[in-house]
Write an enzyme that holds these catalytic residues in place. Structure first.
Site, PDB file in Angstrom:
ATOM      1  N   GLY A  12       0.814  -1.206   0.000  1.00  0.00           N
ATOM      2  CA  GLY A  12       0.000   0.000   0.000  1.00  0.00           C
ATOM      3  C   GLY A  12       0.843   1.250   0.000  1.00  0.00           C
ATOM      4  N   GLY A  14       0.610   5.462   1.354  1.00  0.00           N
ATOM      5  CA  GLY A  14      -0.119   6.455   2.129  1.00  0.00           C
ATOM      6  C   GLY A  14       0.582   7.795   2.084  1.00  0.00           C
ATOM      7  N   GLY A  17       4.124   7.370   3.781  1.00  0.00           N
ATOM      8  CA  GLY A  17       5.068   6.401   3.236  1.00  0.00           C
ATOM      9  C   GLY A  17       4.383   5.264   2.527  1.00  0.00           C
ATOM     10  CG  ASP A 142      -7.181   8.978  11.132  1.00  0.00           C
ATOM     11  OD1 ASP A 142      -8.309   9.442  10.855  1.00  0.00           O
ATOM     12  OD2 ASP A 142      -6.391   8.552  10.270  1.00  0.00           O
TER      13      ASP A 142
END
Length: 179
Positions: A12, A14, A17, A142
């Site tokens: 993945g 983001g 990073g 979050d």
């Protein structure tokens, strides 16, 4: 890190990073490695936040918080930390499935199926993880269904602590990093 980690595949990308699957040659296991974007290495605040995420999560040893194993620099100079890799999906995926099916009104668990009862159970596990973090002076900041992973064996894991705040003596600080 030297030759300890063998790069396998990307997992993945983001804002801070990338995440890659790696093999830890020393312990002969596959892990996820988060690597800060190279361009962010010049920004002290981003580097401190990345280190703080690794340190905070590594200190929050709870069954519903993804464990962090290692922190360091790759031979390329890139900063990384390793963590367990989750084989699973976000809680948001299961919430959507339950709302689109008859399982929303069915409180009886069936093998492999998700229903309202199972969603509530998962949220209960999240509450335990968050309560544990709060007891240790950490606020996630979050928390959302996309940052809650359900592993392939049904384990519930709170992930992505990159925006976490560490509370010291009642004072919220941006960076409480041990160097």
């Amino acid at each position: 890190a030297g030759d300890r980690y063998e790069d396998l595949v990307p997992l993945g990308l983001g804002g801070m990073g990338s995440v890659r699957r790696v093999r830890d040659r020393l312990l002969n296991r596959e892990l996820a490695m988060k690597i800060i974007h190279h361009k962010l290495l010049a920004d002290t605040n981003h580097v401190l936040r990345f280190i703080q995420e690794a340190q905070v999560v590594s200190q929050l040893q709870h069954p519903n918080i993804l464990p962090v194993y290692d922190l360091g620099f790759l031979p390329s100079g890139d900063l990384f930390f390793t963590m367990a890799e989750i084989q699973g999906k976000e809680l948001s995926h299961y919430i959507k499935r339950v709302h689109e099916s008859d399982a929303y009104t069915n409180v009886n668990d069936t093998k492999g199926e998700w229903n309202l009862h199972r969603l509530v159970s998962a949220v209960n596990d999240v509450c335990k993880a968050v309560a544990y973090a709060h007891e240790h002076g950490v606020v996630h900041r979050d928390l959302k269904p996309d940052n809650i992973m359900i592993g392939s064996f049904g384990e519930v894991l709170v992930v992505d602590w990159g925006l976490a705040k560490v509370l010291n003596d009642g004072q919220v600080t941006e960076h409480s990093v041990v160097t």
